[in-house]
Design a protein around this motif. Structure first.
Motif, mmCIF file in Angstrom:
data_model
loop_
_atom_site.group_PDB
_atom_site.id
_atom_site.type_symbol
_atom_site.label_atom_id
_atom_site.label_comp_id
_atom_site.label_asym_id
_atom_site.label_seq_id
_atom_site.Cartn_x
_atom_site.Cartn_y
_atom_site.Cartn_z
ATOM 1 N N UNK A 2 24.070 -19.522 18.276
ATOM 2 C CA UNK A 2 25.405 -19.635 17.680
ATOM 3 C C UNK A 2 25.271 -20.143 16.251
ATOM 4 N N UNK A 3 26.041 -19.542 15.339
ATOM 5 C CA UNK A 3 26.045 -20.019 13.957
ATOM 6 C C UNK A 3 27.142 -21.073 13.800
ATOM 7 N N UNK A 4 27.368 -21.532 12.584
ATOM 8 C CA UNK A 4 28.358 -22.574 12.314
ATOM 9 C C UNK A 4 29.769 -22.180 12.697
ATOM 10 N N UNK A 5 30.070 -20.889 12.663
ATOM 11 C CA UNK A 5 31.402 -20.401 13.038
ATOM 12 C C UNK A 5 31.475 -20.079 14.530
ATOM 13 N N UNK A 6 30.434 -20.457 15.272
ATOM 14 C CA UNK A 6 30.343 -20.242 16.721
ATOM 15 C C UNK A 6 30.237 -18.760 17.101
ATOM 16 N N UNK A 7 29.723 -17.938 16.169
ATOM 17 C CA UNK A 7 29.484 -16.530 16.463
ATOM 18 C C UNK A 7 28.074 -16.372 17.014
ATOM 19 N N UNK A 8 27.923 -15.447 17.939
ATOM 20 C CA UNK A 8 26.590 -15.167 18.481
ATOM 21 C C UNK A 8 25.755 -14.450 17.425
ATOM 22 N N UNK A 9 24.512 -14.849 17.328
ATOM 23 C CA UNK A 9 23.545 -14.182 16.466
ATOM 24 C C UNK A 9 22.313 -13.890 17.312
ATOM 25 N N UNK A 10 21.913 -12.628 17.317
ATOM 26 C CA UNK A 10 20.761 -12.212 18.110
ATOM 27 C C UNK A 10 19.554 -12.006 17.210
ATOM 28 N N UNK A 11 18.385 -12.412 17.669
ATOM 29 C CA UNK A 11 17.175 -12.105 16.896
ATOM 30 C C UNK A 11 16.890 -10.608 16.980
ATOM 31 N N UNK A 12 16.185 -10.079 16.002
ATOM 32 C CA UNK A 12 15.861 -8.651 15.963
ATOM 33 C C UNK A 12 15.157 -8.205 17.254
ATOM 34 N N UNK A 13 14.374 -9.080 17.856
ATOM 35 C CA UNK A 13 13.621 -8.742 19.068
ATOM 36 C C UNK A 13 14.520 -8.330 20.226
ATOM 37 N N UNK A 14 15.788 -8.710 20.172
ATOM 38 C CA UNK A 14 16.695 -8.408 21.281
ATOM 39 C C UNK A 14 16.888 -6.897 21.439
ATOM 40 N N UNK A 15 16.797 -6.145 20.365
ATOM 41 C CA UNK A 15 16.967 -4.698 20.461
ATOM 42 C C UNK A 15 15.875 -4.074 21.324
ATOM 43 N N UNK A 16 14.653 -4.506 21.147
ATOM 44 C CA UNK A 16 13.553 -3.963 21.953
ATOM 45 C C UNK A 16 13.673 -4.428 23.397
ATOM 46 N N UNK A 17 14.101 -5.688 23.603
ATOM 47 C CA UNK A 17 14.297 -6.189 24.973
ATOM 48 C C UNK A 17 15.367 -5.372 25.690
ATOM 49 N N UNK A 18 16.450 -5.046 24.993
ATOM 50 C CA UNK A 18 17.495 -4.233 25.597
ATOM 51 C C UNK A 18 16.955 -2.840 25.907
ATOM 52 N N UNK A 19 16.109 -2.312 25.027
ATOM 53 C CA UNK A 19 15.479 -1.022 25.293
ATOM 54 C C UNK A 19 14.659 -1.045 26.571
ATOM 55 N N UNK A 20 13.889 -2.101 26.770
ATOM 56 C CA UNK A 20 13.093 -2.253 27.998
ATOM 57 C C UNK A 20 14.022 -2.324 29.209
ATOM 58 N N UNK A 21 15.095 -3.097 29.096
ATOM 59 C CA UNK A 21 16.049 -3.231 30.198
ATOM 60 C C UNK A 21 16.629 -1.876 30.564
ATOM 61 N N UNK A 22 17.068 -1.114 29.565
ATOM 62 C CA UNK A 22 17.700 0.177 29.824
ATOM 63 C C UNK A 22 16.722 1.174 30.453
ATOM 64 N N UNK A 23 15.498 1.218 29.971
ATOM 65 C CA UNK A 23 14.505 2.129 30.556
ATOM 66 C C UNK A 23 14.224 1.731 31.998
ATOM 67 N N UNK A 24 14.047 0.446 32.227
ATOM 68 C CA UNK A 24 13.773 -0.031 33.586
ATOM 69 C C UNK A 24 14.943 0.266 34.519
ATOM 70 N N UNK A 25 16.158 0.029 34.048
ATOM 71 C CA UNK A 25 17.329 0.322 34.875
ATOM 72 C C UNK A 25 17.411 1.813 35.197
ATOM 73 N N UNK A 26 17.109 2.658 34.232
ATOM 74 C CA UNK A 26 17.187 4.098 34.479
ATOM 75 C C UNK A 26 16.125 4.546 35.485
ATOM 76 N N UNK A 27 15.046 3.774 35.607
ATOM 77 C CA UNK A 27 14.013 4.070 36.602
ATOM 78 C C UNK A 27 14.346 3.453 37.953
ATOM 79 N N UNK A 28 15.466 2.725 38.021
ATOM 80 C CA UNK A 28 15.882 2.135 39.290
ATOM 81 C C UNK A 28 15.247 0.797 39.600
ATOM 82 N N UNK A 29 14.671 0.156 38.597
ATOM 83 C CA UNK A 29 14.056 -1.157 38.808
ATOM 84 C C UNK A 29 15.182 -2.178 39.004
#
Length: 145
Positions: A28-55
């Motif tokens: 969270x930043x000073x205005x209480x907005x969520x801020x994601x690190x760049x790495x989150x995009x790749x983590x979401x990619x892993x999640x989506x691929x795994x979900x599509x494989x039925x994991x």
């Protein structure tokens, strides 16, 4: 959040869900907005691929737990995770293949009484192996449990 959701190809509610499940993490930043690190995009990619494989989500979470949340999963990370899932995926593919190949024959006569079908289960002998579809999903034998 909207920018991350758009770049990752998921909904904002999916980001909330992944965060609530501990799969991704925001700061969270000073205005209480969520801020994601760049790495989150790749983590979401892993999640989506795994979900599509039925994991299952709990297996995805366990796999991602071994990767620091502030670092994008690497190719080596992915190979390790994917190799861990291969046996389960192979087993599920085998079960689905058996189901596909036996489905029509299982209740193909139209009687819908697979427990007493004279072609597949003469004299209900499969009852001795336990409940359920024994020919389609044998599961563990009673002496293996």
């Amino acid at each position: 959040m909207g920018e991350v959701a758009a770049r990752a190809g998921v909904t904002i509610s999916a980001l909330h869900f992944y965060e609530g499940e501990g799969l991704i993490k925001a700061h969270r930043n000073g205005a209480n907005h969520r801020r994601y690190p760049r790495a989150v995009l790749r983590r979401i990619g892993v999640i989506k691929v795994a979900q599509s494989a039925g994991i299952p989500l709990k297996e995805i979470k366990a796999a991602l737990a071994a990767i620091p949340v502030d670092r994008a999963p690497t190719g080596a990370d992915w190979r390790r995770v994917a190799q861990g899932w291969q046996a389960d995926l192979t087993d599920r593919i085998d079960k689905l293949t058996r189901l596909r190949d036996q489905l029509v024959g299982c209740i193909g006569c139209g009687c819908l009484t697979t427990g007493q079908c004279p072609l597949r289960n003469r004299d209900d002998v499969l009852f001795k192996q336990g409940p359920g579809a024994q020919l389609l999903d044998p599961g563990p034998k009673s002496d293996e449990v």
